[in-house]
Design a protein around this motif. Structure first.
Motif, PDB file in Angstrom:
ATOM      1  N   GLU A 215       5.629 -14.169 -34.190  1.00  0.00           N
ATOM      2  CA  GLU A 215       4.974 -14.647 -32.971  1.00  0.00           C
ATOM      3  C   GLU A 215       3.722 -13.832 -32.626  1.00  0.00           C
ATOM      4  OE1 GLU A 215       7.632 -15.626 -29.701  1.00  0.00           O
ATOM      5  OE2 GLU A 215       9.267 -15.861 -31.145  1.00  0.00           O
ATOM      6  N   ALA A 216       3.389 -12.865 -33.473  1.00  0.00           N
ATOM      7  CA  ALA A 216       2.154 -12.089 -33.294  1.00  0.00           C
ATOM      8  C   ALA A 216       0.933 -13.006 -33.303  1.00  0.00           C
ATOM      9  CB  ALA A 216       2.021 -11.027 -34.381  1.00  0.00           C
ATOM     10  N   ILE A 217       1.054 -14.148 -33.950  1.00  0.00           N
ATOM     11  CA  ILE A 217      -0.054 -15.104 -34.009  1.00  0.00           C
ATOM     12  C   ILE A 217      -0.502 -15.517 -32.601  1.00  0.00           C
ATOM     13  CG2 ILE A 217       1.423 -17.143 -34.240  1.00  0.00           C
ATOM     14  CD1 ILE A 217      -0.690 -18.235 -36.200  1.00  0.00           C
ATOM     15  N   TYR A 218       0.439 -15.635 -31.666  1.00  0.00           N
ATOM     16  CA  TYR A 218       0.093 -16.032 -30.302  1.00  0.00           C
ATOM     17  C   TYR A 218      -0.627 -14.910 -29.566  1.00  0.00           C
ATOM     18  CZ  TYR A 218       3.390 -19.640 -31.555  1.00  0.00           C
ATOM     19  OH  TYR A 218       4.036 -20.649 -32.217  1.00  0.00           O
ATOM     20  N   VAL A 219      -0.186 -13.678 -29.790  1.00  0.00           N
ATOM     21  CA  VAL A 219      -0.867 -12.520 -29.198  1.00  0.00           C
ATOM     22  C   VAL A 219      -2.320 -12.508 -29.668  1.00  0.00           C
ATOM     23  CG1 VAL A 219      -0.951 -10.002 -29.090  1.00  0.00           C
ATOM     24  CG2 VAL A 219       1.268 -11.177 -29.040  1.00  0.00           C
ATOM     25  N   GLY A 220      -2.504 -12.656 -30.975  1.00  0.00           N
ATOM     26  CA  GLY A 220      -3.850 -12.658 -31.549  1.00  0.00           C
ATOM     27  C   GLY A 220      -4.698 -13.797 -31.035  1.00  0.00           C
ATOM     28  N   HIS A 221      -4.109 -14.978 -30.913  1.00  0.00           N
ATOM     29  CA  HIS A 221      -4.865 -16.148 -30.447  1.00  0.00           C
ATOM     30  C   HIS A 221      -5.435 -15.928 -29.052  1.00  0.00           C
ATOM     31  CE1 HIS A 221      -5.956 -20.224 -29.345  1.00  0.00           C
ATOM     32  NE2 HIS A 221      -5.182 -20.088 -28.287  1.00  0.00           N
ATOM     33  N   TYR A 222      -4.575 -15.553 -28.115  1.00  0.00           N
ATOM     34  CA  TYR A 222      -5.059 -15.371 -26.741  1.00  0.00           C
ATOM     35  C   TYR A 222      -6.066 -14.232 -26.647  1.00  0.00           C
ATOM     36  CZ  TYR A 222      -1.698 -18.805 -25.225  1.00  0.00           C
ATOM     37  OH  TYR A 222      -1.005 -19.976 -25.063  1.00  0.00           O
ATOM     38  N   PHE A 223      -5.778 -13.112 -27.312  1.00  0.00           N
ATOM     39  CA  PHE A 223      -6.685 -11.965 -27.264  1.00  0.00           C
ATOM     40  C   PHE A 223      -8.060 -12.334 -27.817  1.00  0.00           C
ATOM     41  CE2 PHE A 223      -8.573  -8.027 -28.771  1.00  0.00           C
ATOM     42  CZ  PHE A 223      -8.384  -7.195 -27.675  1.00  0.00           C
ATOM     43  N   ARG A 224      -8.098 -13.026 -28.954  1.00  0.00           N
ATOM     44  CA  ARG A 224      -9.377 -13.406 -29.570  1.00  0.00           C
ATOM     45  C   ARG A 224     -10.174 -14.382 -28.714  1.00  0.00           C
ATOM     46  NH1 ARG A 224      -6.073 -13.910 -33.941  1.00  0.00           N
ATOM     47  NH2 ARG A 224      -6.304 -16.158 -33.923  1.00  0.00           N
ATOM     48  N   THR A 225      -9.494 -15.142 -27.863  1.00  0.00           N
ATOM     49  CA  THR A 225     -10.213 -16.081 -26.989  1.00  0.00           C
ATOM     50  C   THR A 225     -10.605 -15.433 -25.663  1.00  0.00           C
ATOM     51  OG1 THR A 225      -8.151 -17.021 -26.136  1.00  0.00           O
ATOM     52  CG2 THR A 225      -9.152 -18.122 -28.029  1.00  0.00           C
ATOM     53  N   GLY A 226     -10.366 -14.115 -25.537  1.00  0.00           N
ATOM     54  CA  GLY A 226     -10.814 -13.391 -24.350  1.00  0.00           C
ATOM     55  C   GLY A 226      -9.810 -13.324 -23.219  1.00  0.00           C
ATOM     56  N   VAL A 227      -8.574 -13.710 -23.478  1.00  0.00           N
ATOM     57  CA  VAL A 227      -7.540 -13.704 -22.444  1.00  0.00           C
ATOM     58  C   VAL A 227      -6.742 -12.404 -22.524  1.00  0.00           C
ATOM     59  CG1 VAL A 227      -5.451 -14.867 -21.620  1.00  0.00           C
ATOM     60  CG2 VAL A 227      -7.362 -16.221 -22.518  1.00  0.00           C
ATOM     61  N   PRO A 228      -6.652 -11.648 -21.425  1.00  0.00           N
ATOM     62  CA  PRO A 228      -5.795 -10.456 -21.425  1.00  0.00           C
ATOM     63  C   PRO A 228      -4.342 -10.864 -21.673  1.00  0.00           C
ATOM     64  CG  PRO A 228      -7.260 -10.443 -19.532  1.00  0.00           C
ATOM     65  CD  PRO A 228      -7.371 -11.794 -20.154  1.00  0.00           C
ATOM     66  N   VAL A 229      -3.611 -10.040 -22.409  1.00  0.00           N
ATOM     67  CA  VAL A 229      -2.235 -10.355 -22.780  1.00  0.00           C
ATOM     68  C   VAL A 229      -1.305  -9.235 -22.333  1.00  0.00           C
ATOM     69  CG1 VAL A 229      -0.654 -10.774 -24.708  1.00  0.00           C
ATOM     70  CG2 VAL A 229      -2.985 -11.676 -24.799  1.00  0.00           C
ATOM     71  N   VAL A 230      -0.263  -9.603 -21.614  1.00  0.00           N
ATOM     72  CA  VAL A 230       0.838  -8.682 -21.343  1.00  0.00           C
ATOM     73  C   VAL A 230       1.879  -8.984 -22.409  1.00  0.00           C
ATOM     74  CG1 VAL A 230       2.671  -8.013 -19.756  1.00  0.00           C
ATOM     75  CG2 VAL A 230       0.388  -8.537 -18.872  1.00  0.00           C
ATOM     76  N   MET A 231       2.140  -8.012 -23.249  1.00  0.00           N
ATOM     77  CA  MET A 231       3.030  -8.182 -24.388  1.00  0.00           C
ATOM     78  C   MET A 231       4.338  -7.440 -24.103  1.00  0.00           C
ATOM     79  SD  MET A 231       2.051  -7.268 -28.343  1.00  0.00           S
ATOM     80  CE  MET A 231       2.031  -5.488 -28.114  1.00  0.00           C
ATOM     81  N   ASP A 232       5.405  -8.197 -23.839  1.00  0.00           N
ATOM     82  CA  ASP A 232       6.717  -7.642 -23.521  1.00  0.00           C
ATOM     83  C   ASP A 232       7.565  -7.667 -24.792  1.00  0.00           C
ATOM     84  OD1 ASP A 232       9.326  -7.150 -22.723  1.00  0.00           O
ATOM     85  OD2 ASP A 232       9.288  -8.564 -21.051  1.00  0.00           O
ATOM     86  N   LEU A 233       7.858  -6.500 -25.337  1.00  0.00           N
ATOM     87  CA  LEU A 233       8.567  -6.390 -26.606  1.00  0.00           C
ATOM     88  C   LEU A 233      10.062  -6.127 -26.428  1.00  0.00           C
ATOM     89  CD1 LEU A 233       5.911  -4.272 -28.509  1.00  0.00           C
ATOM     90  CD2 LEU A 233       6.136  -6.772 -28.375  1.00  0.00           C
ATOM     91  N   SER A 234      10.572  -6.331 -25.234  1.00  0.00           N
ATOM     92  CA  SER A 234      11.975  -6.002 -24.962  1.00  0.00           C
ATOM     93  C   SER A 234      12.964  -6.875 -25.730  1.00  0.00           C
ATOM     94  CB  SER A 234      12.257  -6.069 -23.457  1.00  0.00           C
ATOM     95  OG  SER A 234      12.015  -7.370 -22.966  1.00  0.00           O
ATOM     96  N   ALA A 235      12.550  -8.027 -26.240  1.00  0.00           N
ATOM     97  CA  ALA A 235      13.448  -8.907 -26.985  1.00  0.00           C
ATOM     98  C   ALA A 235      13.438  -8.622 -28.489  1.00  0.00           C
ATOM     99  CB  ALA A 235      13.084 -10.362 -26.723  1.00  0.00           C
ATOM    100  N   LEU A 236      12.605  -7.679 -28.921  1.00  0.00           N
ATOM    101  CA  LEU A 236      12.482  -7.386 -30.355  1.00  0.00           C
ATOM    102  C   LEU A 236      13.298  -6.155 -30.752  1.00  0.00           C
ATOM    103  CD1 LEU A 236       8.648  -7.805 -31.002  1.00  0.00           C
ATOM    104  CD2 LEU A 236      10.478  -9.305 -31.775  1.00  0.00           C
ATOM    105  N   PRO A 237      13.860  -6.171 -31.963  1.00  0.00           N
ATOM    106  CA  PRO A 237      14.477  -4.938 -32.485  1.00  0.00           C
ATOM    107  C   PRO A 237      13.403  -3.860 -32.643  1.00  0.00           C
ATOM    108  CG  PRO A 237      15.005  -6.855 -33.872  1.00  0.00           C
ATOM    109  CD  PRO A 237      13.980  -7.295 -32.880  1.00  0.00           C
ATOM    110  N   ASP A 238      13.809  -2.608 -32.661  1.00  0.00           N
ATOM    111  CA  ASP A 238      12.866  -1.490 -32.716  1.00  0.00           C
ATOM    112  C   ASP A 238      11.846  -1.604 -33.847  1.00  0.00           C
ATOM    113  OD1 ASP A 238      14.068  -0.399 -30.516  1.00  0.00           O
ATOM    114  OD2 ASP A 238      15.146   1.162 -31.618  1.00  0.00           O
ATOM    115  N   ALA A 239      12.298  -1.937 -35.044  1.00  0.00           N
ATOM    116  CA  ALA A 239      11.380  -2.001 -36.196  1.00  0.00           C
ATOM    117  C   ALA A 239      10.306  -3.071 -35.992  1.00  0.00           C
ATOM    118  CB  ALA A 239      12.154  -2.275 -37.480  1.00  0.00           C
ATOM    119  N   GLU A 240      10.702  -4.227 -35.478  1.00  0.00           N
ATOM    120  CA  GLU A 240       9.724  -5.294 -35.245  1.00  0.00           C
ATOM    121  C   GLU A 240       8.812  -4.965 -34.065  1.00  0.00           C
ATOM    122  OE1 GLU A 240      10.832  -9.486 -35.710  1.00  0.00           O
ATOM    123  OE2 GLU A 240      12.793  -8.735 -36.352  1.00  0.00           O
ATOM    124  N   ALA A 241       9.342  -4.278 -33.064  1.00  0.00           N
ATOM    125  CA  ALA A 241       8.518  -3.867 -31.921  1.00  0.00           C
ATOM    126  C   ALA A 241       7.429  -2.902 -32.399  1.00  0.00           C
ATOM    127  CB  ALA A 241       9.384  -3.215 -30.846  1.00  0.00           C
TER     128      ALA A 241
END
Length: 76
Positions: free
Chosen positions: A17-43
């Motif tokens: 789902e990193a693709i969505y983080v990249g998409h919004y960031f590249r279009t100039g939208v600030p992103v709050v990225m909450d990694l609480s649902a990810l295992p430690d390695a993926e976070a």
């Protein structure tokens, strides 16, 4: 008064789902990225991805909590 500022909050459940983080960031939208649902390695992978994105595209990344980050694109 509405200023028109859009901030996107994302809570990825898998690294692909990193693709969505990249998409919004590249279009100039600030992103709050909450990694609480990810295992430690993926976070950690997601933080590495976001750090590379910010470094390569300009902007800033701030840690808000242990697993929540704010990605700010460079000012236009």
């Amino acid at each position: 008064m509405h200023t028109g500022l859009v901030i996107r909050k994302l809570r990825p459940r898998a690294y692909d789902e990193a693709i969505y983080v990249g998409h919004y960031f590249r279009t100039g939208v600030p992103v709050v990225m909450d990694l609480s649902a990810l295992p430690d390695a993926e976070a950690r992978q997601m933080v590495d991805f976001a750090a590379g994105l910010v470094c390569g595209r300009g902007g800033d990344m701030d840690r808000l909590t242990d697993r929540v980050f704010l990605l700010l694109p460079a000012a236009r």
